[in-house]
Scaffold this motif. Sequence first.
Motif, PDB file in Angstrom:
ATOM      1  N   ASP A  62       0.679  -1.173  -0.150  1.00  0.00           N
ATOM      2  CA  ASP A  62      -0.125  -0.197   0.313  1.00  0.00           C
ATOM      3  C   ASP A  62       0.959   1.526   0.464  1.00  0.00           C
ATOM      4  N   ALA A  63       2.001   0.740   1.094  1.00  0.00           N
ATOM      5  CA  ALA A  63       2.783   2.564   0.900  1.00  0.00           C
ATOM      6  C   ALA A  63       3.540   2.715  -0.482  1.00  0.00           C
ATOM      7  N   ASP A  64       3.844   1.557  -0.890  1.00  0.00           N
ATOM      8  CA  ASP A  64       4.490   1.370  -2.528  1.00  0.00           C
ATOM      9  C   ASP A  64       4.118   2.042  -3.472  1.00  0.00           C
ATOM     10  N   MET A  65       2.172   1.753  -3.545  1.00  0.00           N
ATOM     11  CA  MET A  65       2.000   1.943  -4.346  1.00  0.00           C
ATOM     12  C   MET A  65       1.162   3.901  -4.103  1.00  0.00           C
ATOM     13  N   ALA A  66       1.159   4.365  -3.325  1.00  0.00           N
ATOM     14  CA  ALA A  66       1.144   5.218  -2.558  1.00  0.00           C
ATOM     15  C   ALA A  66       2.105   6.002  -3.361  1.00  0.00           C
ATOM     16  N   GLU A  67       3.261   5.776  -3.198  1.00  0.00           N
ATOM     17  CA  GLU A  67       4.130   6.870  -3.772  1.00  0.00           C
ATOM     18  C   GLU A  67       4.103   7.004  -5.269  1.00  0.00           C
ATOM     19  N   MET A  68       4.219   5.213  -5.798  1.00  0.00           N
ATOM     20  CA  MET A  68       3.994   5.448  -7.229  1.00  0.00           C
ATOM     21  C   MET A  68       3.080   6.345  -7.491  1.00  0.00           C
ATOM     22  N   ALA A  69       1.487   6.580  -6.876  1.00  0.00           N
ATOM     23  CA  ALA A  69       0.494   7.664  -7.062  1.00  0.00           C
ATOM     24  C   ALA A  69       0.585   9.299  -7.235  1.00  0.00           C
ATOM     25  N   ALA A  70       1.840   9.132  -5.983  1.00  0.00           N
ATOM     26  CA  ALA A  70       1.853  10.220  -6.296  1.00  0.00           C
ATOM     27  C   ALA A  70       3.481  11.468  -6.643  1.00  0.00           C
ATOM     28  N   ASP A  71       3.512  10.199  -7.757  1.00  0.00           N
ATOM     29  CA  ASP A  71       4.808  10.262  -8.646  1.00  0.00           C
ATOM     30  C   ASP A  71       4.543  11.433  -9.694  1.00  0.00           C
ATOM     31  N   LYS A  72       5.116  12.584  -9.505  1.00  0.00           N
ATOM     32  CA  LYS A  72       4.725  13.618 -10.761  1.00  0.00           C
ATOM     33  C   LYS A  72       4.956  12.706 -12.279  1.00  0.00           C
ATOM     34  N   ALA A  73       6.251  11.662 -12.861  1.00  0.00           N
ATOM     35  CA  ALA A  73       5.684  11.753 -13.958  1.00  0.00           C
ATOM     36  C   ALA A  73       4.696  10.017 -14.342  1.00  0.00           C
ATOM     37  N   THR A  74       4.891   9.792 -13.273  1.00  0.00           N
ATOM     38  CA  THR A  74       3.638   8.309 -13.585  1.00  0.00           C
ATOM     39  C   THR A  74       2.460   9.145 -13.445  1.00  0.00           C
TER      40      THR A  74
END
Length: 107
Positions: A62-74
């Motif tokens: 959950d934390a890793d997916m939240a970081e990915m979702a918050a990433d500007k490029a992503t």
Amino acid sequence: MRRIASVIGLRPGSVERYEALHAAVWPAVLRRLSASNVANYSIYRHGELLFSYMEYVGDDFDADMAEMAADKATQEWWAVCSPLQDPLDTRAEGEWWKEIPEVFHLE
């Protein structure tokens, strides 16, 4: 390690654009996937249905997916790809890609 398979539709007429994007995925998106502990990630296409498989090798999905979702490029990548996709009506609340159950695995 967690194996994850999911499916999503492609909008009619989107196959060429979708495949061209994925033939040259942005390096920042690839780095973010790796930093979020995603490994062995593949997307397959059958007509206008996409099937993805990935392995999550981290400790806090959950934390890793939240970081990915918050990433500007992503976020920018998703903004380009999402209009080409057609989520399945049978997906769970909050899902974009419908996660599907594993029914067999041989190691």
